[in-house]
Design a protein around this motif. Structure first.
Motif, PDB file in Angstrom:
ATOM      1  N   LYS A  75       0.672  -1.118  -0.045  1.00  8.31           N
ATOM      2  CA  LYS A  75       0.020  -0.051   0.098  1.00  8.31           C
ATOM      3  C   LYS A  75       0.787   1.375   0.009  1.00  8.31           C
ATOM      4  CE  LYS A  75      -4.192  -1.655   0.359  1.00  8.31           C
ATOM      5  NZ  LYS A  75      -4.152  -3.251   0.726  1.00  8.31           N
ATOM      6  N   HIS A  76       2.210   1.095   0.432  1.00  7.94           N
ATOM      7  CA  HIS A  76       2.829   2.295   0.593  1.00  7.94           C
ATOM      8  C   HIS A  76       4.257   2.566  -0.051  1.00  7.94           C
ATOM      9  CE1 HIS A  76      -0.040   3.684   3.579  1.00  7.94           C
ATOM     10  NE2 HIS A  76      -0.038   2.757   3.952  1.00  7.94           N
ATOM     11  N   GLN A 102       9.283   8.299   4.699  1.00  9.19           N
ATOM     12  CA  GLN A 102       8.094   7.702   4.152  1.00  9.19           C
ATOM     13  C   GLN A 102       7.827   6.499   4.996  1.00  9.19           C
ATOM     14  OE1 GLN A 102       5.717   8.135   1.910  1.00  9.19           O
ATOM     15  NE2 GLN A 102       4.627   6.299   2.006  1.00  9.19           N
ATOM     16  N   THR A 139       4.379   6.070   7.347  1.00 14.07           N
ATOM     17  CA  THR A 139       3.766   4.685   7.212  1.00 14.07           C
ATOM     18  C   THR A 139       3.652   3.916   8.586  1.00 14.07           C
ATOM     19  OG1 THR A 139       4.327   4.719   4.884  1.00 14.07           O
ATOM     20  CG2 THR A 139       3.484   2.617   5.958  1.00 14.07           C
TER      21      THR A 139
END
Length: 173
Positions: free
Chosen positions: A127-128, A143, A147
């Protein structure tokens, strides 16, 4: 008592190129990069509640594992913790000094499928991180931090990933 399951995952600037959707006739372009810069995420999750504790550390070794165990112990100072983890060398190091309220319980060798944290990593990557290229290791870590905070602040979502029936039944019986 708190039963937590622990694992580490490697994240690097090399991305995982996957199929993605685009309206016809657009053909999506996905950047790819091959580089060997990595960072590591440590996580422990309580399957019963979905509560996740995580840290981003530069290595997987005894010193970093010590930092992680100390952090988890500090986040739950009044709880007795049983930490289930795999048999990696730094997990069994005699140099580890466990917090007073913590015990380690190793999984059988070569059995990553028994650890639901592996599925947290799968969800996080899917998803990330897929089809992403990072300009630097700092950008990747930024990031990863965002997350992991998202996961830490969404216990119901994490619980839906890790609350396997056999684990919950073992806790209730």
């Amino acid at each position: 008592m708190r039963l937590m399951l622990q694992d580490e995952a490697r994240f690097g600037r090399i991305n995982d190129v996957r199929r993605c959707w685009a309206p016809k006739p657009v053909q999506p372009l996905c950047q790819a990069m091959l580089t060997h810069e990595y960072t590591y995420a440590y996580a422990a999750v309580e399957a019963k509640s979905g509560e996740l504790d995580s840290l981003i550390l530069p290595y997987v070794n005894t010193d970093c594992m010590q930092l992680f165990l100390d952090e988890v112990g500090a986040r739950h100072p009044s709880d007795k913790i049983v930490m289930v983890l795999d048999g990696t060398g730094w997990h069994a190091s005699r140099l580890l000094k466990l917090p007073q309220s913590m015990k380690l319980l190793p999984l059988p060798p070569y059995a990553p499928e028994l650890n639901p944290v592996e599925h947290v990593w799968d969800e996080l990557r899917e998803k990330h991180f897929h089809n992403r290229v990072f300009d630097s290791l700092d950008a990747l870590e930024d990031q990863l931090e965002v997350t992991l905070h998202t996961f830490e602040n969404n216990a119901p979502m994490v619980k839906s990933i890790v609350a396997w029936e056999w684990i919950i039944n073992a806790l209730l019986n």
